[in-house]
Structures are given as structure tokens and as C-alpha cells.
Design an enzyme around this catalytic site. Structure first.
Site, PDB file in Angstrom:
ATOM      1  N   TYR A 242       0.823  -1.211   0.000  1.00 14.93           N
ATOM      2  CA  TYR A 242       0.000   0.000   0.000  1.00 14.93           C
ATOM      3  C   TYR A 242       0.858   1.263   0.000  1.00 14.93           C
ATOM      4  O   TYR A 242       0.416   2.310  -0.452  1.00 14.93           O
ATOM      5  CB  TYR A 242      -0.898   0.030   1.247  1.00 14.93           C
ATOM      6  CG  TYR A 242      -2.224  -0.675   1.095  1.00 14.93           C
ATOM      7  CD1 TYR A 242      -2.286  -1.990   0.657  1.00 14.93           C
ATOM      8  CD2 TYR A 242      -3.412  -0.027   1.419  1.00 14.93           C
ATOM      9  CE1 TYR A 242      -3.504  -2.641   0.548  1.00 14.93           C
ATOM     10  CE2 TYR A 242      -4.632  -0.671   1.318  1.00 14.93           C
ATOM     11  CZ  TYR A 242      -4.677  -1.967   0.881  1.00 14.93           C
ATOM     12  OH  TYR A 242      -5.885  -2.602   0.778  1.00 14.93           O
TER      13      TYR A 242
ATOM     14  N   ASP B 123      -5.984  -7.196   4.124  1.00 16.40           N
ATOM     15  CA  ASP B 123      -7.175  -6.573   3.542  1.00 16.40           C
ATOM     16  C   ASP B 123      -8.100  -7.657   3.003  1.00 16.40           C
ATOM     17  O   ASP B 123      -9.306  -7.676   3.270  1.00 16.40           O
ATOM     18  CB  ASP B 123      -6.738  -5.628   2.412  1.00 16.40           C
ATOM     19  CG  ASP B 123      -7.922  -4.980   1.718  1.00 16.40           C
ATOM     20  OD1 ASP B 123      -8.842  -4.512   2.413  1.00 16.40           O
ATOM     21  OD2 ASP B 123      -7.934  -4.958   0.471  1.00 16.40           O
TER      22      ASP B 123
ATOM     23  N   ASP C 153      -2.485 -18.215  -0.038  1.00 22.86           N
ATOM     24  CA  ASP C 153      -3.512 -18.923  -0.827  1.00 22.86           C
ATOM     25  C   ASP C 153      -4.128 -20.053   0.007  1.00 22.86           C
ATOM     26  O   ASP C 153      -5.352 -20.236   0.055  1.00 22.86           O
ATOM     27  CB  ASP C 153      -2.938 -19.442  -2.155  1.00 22.86           C
ATOM     28  CG  ASP C 153      -1.618 -20.184  -2.006  1.00 22.86           C
ATOM     29  OD1 ASP C 153      -0.999 -20.145  -0.917  1.00 22.86           O
ATOM     30  OD2 ASP C 153      -1.194 -20.824  -2.993  1.00 22.86           O
TER      31      ASP C 153
ATOM     32  N   ASP D 171     -11.723  -9.546   4.946  1.00 24.70           N
ATOM     33  CA  ASP D 171     -13.058  -9.565   4.327  1.00 24.70           C
ATOM     34  C   ASP D 171     -13.610 -10.990   4.312  1.00 24.70           C
ATOM     35  O   ASP D 171     -14.796 -11.216   4.579  1.00 24.70           O
ATOM     36  CB  ASP D 171     -13.019  -9.035   2.892  1.00 24.70           C
ATOM     37  CG  ASP D 171     -13.376  -7.553   2.809  1.00 24.70           C
ATOM     38  OD1 ASP D 171     -13.182  -6.847   3.820  1.00 24.70           O
ATOM     39  OD2 ASP D 171     -13.845  -7.106   1.745  1.00 24.70           O
TER      40      ASP D 171
ATOM     41  N   LYS E  96       3.661 -15.147   1.792  1.00 21.97           N
ATOM     42  CA  LYS E  96       3.816 -15.835   0.503  1.00 21.97           C
ATOM     43  C   LYS E  96       5.317 -16.098   0.330  1.00 21.97           C
ATOM     44  O   LYS E  96       5.939 -15.730  -0.676  1.00 21.97           O
ATOM     45  CB  LYS E  96       3.226 -14.954  -0.613  1.00 21.97           C
ATOM     46  CG  LYS E  96       3.114 -15.618  -1.964  1.00 21.97           C
ATOM     47  CD  LYS E  96       2.075 -16.716  -2.047  1.00 21.97           C
ATOM     48  CE  LYS E  96       2.187 -17.455  -3.381  1.00 21.97           C
ATOM     49  NZ  LYS E  96       1.348 -18.664  -3.459  1.00 21.97           N
TER      50      LYS E  96
HETATM   51  C1  IPM Z   1     -10.259  -1.619   4.304  1.00 21.91           C
HETATM   52  C2  IPM Z   1     -10.596  -0.989   2.981  1.00 21.91           C
HETATM   53  C3  IPM Z   1      -9.499   0.008   2.640  1.00 21.91           C
HETATM   54  C4  IPM Z   1      -8.212  -0.767   2.472  1.00 21.91           C
HETATM   55  C5  IPM Z   1      -9.774   0.908   1.418  1.00 21.91           C
HETATM   56  C6  IPM Z   1     -11.103   1.600   1.517  1.00 21.91           C
HETATM   57  C7  IPM Z   1      -8.661   1.898   1.213  1.00 21.91           C
HETATM   58  O1  IPM Z   1     -10.766  -1.962   2.005  1.00 21.91           O
HETATM   59  O2  IPM Z   1     -10.128  -0.878   5.290  1.00 21.91           O
HETATM   60  O3  IPM Z   1     -10.131  -2.835   4.356  1.00 21.91           O
HETATM   61  O4  IPM Z   1      -7.929  -1.289   1.378  1.00 21.91           O
HETATM   62  O5  IPM Z   1      -7.447  -0.839   3.438  1.00 21.91           O
HETATM   63 MG    MG Z   2     -10.747  -3.940   2.775  1.00 24.59          MG
END
Ligand code: IPM
Ligand code: MG
Length: 365
Positions: free
Chosen positions: A145, A252, A228, A256, A196
Site C-alpha cells: 500500500y 485486507d 492462498d 473480508d 507468501k
Molecule cells: C479496508 C478498505 C481500505 C483498504 C480501502 C477503503 C482503502 O478496504 O479498510 O479494508 O484497502 O485498506
Molecule cells: Mg478492505
């Protein structure tokens, strides 16, 4: 006699459903303050799309300054279709990244806990998700990032080449590693580091440093997975995980996936912490522009972010537990917003959910 503690809290409601869920969170915080002799001084600041519209920038200097001067920052959500096509420097997401970098928030804690009330909301089978309680510790201010070089550059041939760089220094790995080991120690004592290393040099360094750190935490059981395989294991047998530590991009993605195990991303809070200074507490979900302003949003992730703020940001664990308890109570009572609705439950909007939360807070007086 109890003395009153005063905390300065910067509120960043942001975009979409942000202001609606923030309102609920603030009413909960005010009530909990009365109950525990805590006084909150709120100041609101702009971030994201609303900041772009007002000032041209997604994180105006005065917003960052306000955050730096506070004891903790409560953020709702940023972003929306309206700002998606702006140049990167003016996108809402850039404001969020600026906030993380500006406050030095290298450690991002993302719990994914399945509540018995909501098991049916998970897309996975009951026997797979029952009892899941995972903490993802994501590195937040380094890796791909932020690594240099980055950008889109023209080659001599005229073709363009896009570049981002995944880089970690030893000290960056060590400091997130320490947070992760400490976190695992307070949980079930199991830490899985995800990388990885079979392909990436940066990951080999990551793995070597995390392995070296483990000698100082002999009470924590350390394991390693390639990213993975970790993604696969998360949906195959999630109960094997207690605490996961990983870099910015892998975190990230995996956070999710972990969130979805619990059925509703509308239930999950997060904490972003630095070495010292204020942390930022925010729901994992986004600004949901499609339902903004319609009183449909689920405010519970925002309210649970208040609990994380009390626990990790202000060192008020009792008040934090009470907020968490109030969320469980309203679920016990059967109240559900649309995203977690199931048969025979009581449908409520965002505002009414806030009202029943305040009732639930009275339950333990
Ligand atoms: C998160 C989001 C952010 C990230 C975006 C909105 C920049 O997806 O906080 O997970 O990628 O970190
Ligand atoms: Mg995210």
C-alpha cells in the site's frame, strides 16, 4: 467518590450511511458516559467524499490536526460512486490512507466472531462456522500500500507500466509481530502468520522475523501458512484459527473473507492503533451509498467500534463490555435491521435500533 474522566473524541462521520450510524454510536457513548462517570467532548471533522466536496481534499489538514489532538477517533465510513473517477490524490480512500499514515496506525485489529443469533446469516454451514472467533491483526501502514516506487510510468516504447512495491523493513515486521503475539497471548494463545514466502522475498524476511520473535513468546503457539492456503483454510475449517497476523494487502483480503464467515459484515468493528497517540475505531463495512439516508443501515458495527474504542483506546474495559452486552441484548430481544433479518424477528431501522440499544443499556442498572 468517583471522579469524572474527560476524553476528547474526534468524530469522522464521512459519507453514505456514516452520519446515520454515527448518530446512534454517539447516543450510546453519551449514555455509557453517564453510567461510568466518563465525559466525552466531541468534535466533528471532515474526511472522504464530504471533505472533497467542501475543501477539494479527502483529508483536510485541520481534520488530521483535530485527530492528533484527541484521545481517540471514531470513524464511520467513506466513499461513494460520486468520487470514484477522481484522480487518486482526491479519492476518499486516499483520505483514509492519509489518516492511517498520519497517525502512525500500523496495527489493525479485526475481530470476526460469530454470534449464535446470526449463525443462519452465514453463507457457510452451521457446523463449519459455529464457535468461530478469529482476530485478524493486519499491518496497516506498510507493505504494497505504501512501498516505493509506485505509479504509472511511460516506457521508452510508449507503453505504460504500472508499479507498486511490496516492502517491509525488519522493524516494521517486528512491531506488528509483537502486537500480534501480545494479542494471541490474551486470547487462546495460537498465532498463525500468513505470507507468501514460497515466492516473495519480502515474505521470507517476514517469516524469518516472526519466527525469531516467537522465542520471546514461548506461551504462544506459532504456525505459518501461505496466503492462498490461508484463504482456503478460512472457508474450509475456520475454527482452527485464533489470531492471524499478516501484511497489509493479505490482511485486507483475508479480513473480508473472515468477516463473511460471520454472516454480516454489518456487525464487525475494527481498531487501528499506533505506538502511542490516538487510535481510530471504525466498522469494517463501507459507506453503503445504495441505502444511505433511508434509515436502513445496521448501526451495530459502529456501536461495537465504540466498545473497541473504550477497551483499546480509552482503557475502560467495563464500559466496553457493557456496550457489547447491550448489542447481544437487542439481538436477544429479536431486533434486526434488514441485513441480518430472518424469520420471526422484529424488523427495525437504524434509528429504532439506536433506541432499543439505549433501553438495553438500562438493563444492568
Ligand atoms: C479496508 C478498505 C481500505 C483498504 C480501502 C477503503 C482503502 O478496504 O479498510 O479494508 O484497502 O485498506
Ligand atoms: Mg478492505
Amino acid at each position: 467518590m468517583n471522579t469524572t474522566r474527560t476524553y476528547r473524541i474526534t468524530l469522522l462521520p464521512g459519507d453514505g450511511i456514516g452520519p446515520e450510524i454515527m448518530q446512534v454510536a454517539v447516543s450510546v457513548l453519551q449514555r455509557i458516559g453517564q453510567q461510568y462517570n466518563l465525559q466525552f467532548e466531541f468534535q466533528e471533522a471532515l474526511i472522504g467524499g464530504i471533505a472533497i466536496d467542501a475543501t477539494g481534499e479527502p483529508l483536510p489538514g485541520e481534520s488530521l490536526a483535530a485527530c492528533l489532538q484527541s484521545d481517540a477517533v471514531l470513524l464511520a465510513a467513506i466513499g461513494g460512486y460520486k468520487w470514484d473517477d477522481l484522480p487518486r490524490a482526491q479519492r476518499p480512500e486516499t483520505g483514509l490512507l492519509g489518516l492511517r499514515a498520519g497517525l502512525g496506525l500500523f496495527a489493525n485489529l479485526r475481530p470476526a466472531t460469530i454470534l449464535p443469533h446470526l449463525i443462519e446469516a452465514s453463507s457457510l454451514k452451521r457446523e463449519v462456522v459455529e464457535g468461530v472467533d478469529i482476530m485478524v491483526v493486519r499491518e496497516l501502514t506498510g507493505g504494497i500500500y505504501f512501498g516505493q516506487p509506485k505509479g504509472v510510468f511511460a516506457l521508452e516504447t510508449g507503453e505504460k507500466r504500472g508499479v507498486n512495491t511490496m516492502a517491509y523493513t525488519e522493524s516494521e515486521i517486528d512491531r506488528i509481530g509483537r502486537v500480534a503475539f501480545e494479542t494471541a497471548r490474551k486470547r487462546q494463545g495460537r498465532l498463525c502468520s500468513v505470507d507468501k514466502a514460497n515466492v516473495l522475498d519480502v515474505s521470507q524476511l517476514w517469516r524469518d522475523r516472526i519466527t525469531a520473535l516467537a522465542t520471546s513468546y514461548s506461551d504462544v503457539e506459532l504456525s505459518h501458512l501461505y496466503v492462498d492456503n490461508a484463504a482456503m483454510q478460512l472457508v474450509r475449517w475456520p475454527r482452527q484459527f485464533d489470531t492471524i497476523v499478516t501484511g497489509n494487502l493479505f490482511g485486507d483480503i483475508l479480513s473480508d473473507a473472515a468477516a463473511m464467515l460471520t454472516g454480516s459484515i454489518g456487525m464487525l468493528p475494527s481498531a487501528s492503533l499506533g505506538e502511542s497517540g490516538p487510535g481510530v475505531f471504525e466498522p469494517v463495512h463501507g459507506s453503503a451509498p445504495d441505502i444511505a439516508g433511508q434509515d436502513k443501515a445496521n448501526p451495530l458495527a459502529q456501536v461495537l467500534s465504540v466498545a473497541m474504542m473504550l477497551r483499546y483506546g480509552l482503557d475502560q474495559p467495563e464500559a466496553a463490555s457493557r456496550v457489547e452486552q447491550s448489542v447481544l441484548t437487542v439481538l436477544d430481544w429479536g431486533y434486526r435491521t434488514g441485513d441480518i433479518m430472518s424469520e420471526a424477528m422484529k424488523p427495525v431501522g437504524c434509528q429504532e435500533m439506536g433506541e432499543v440499544l439505549l433501553k438495553a443499556l438500562e438493563e444492568f442498572n
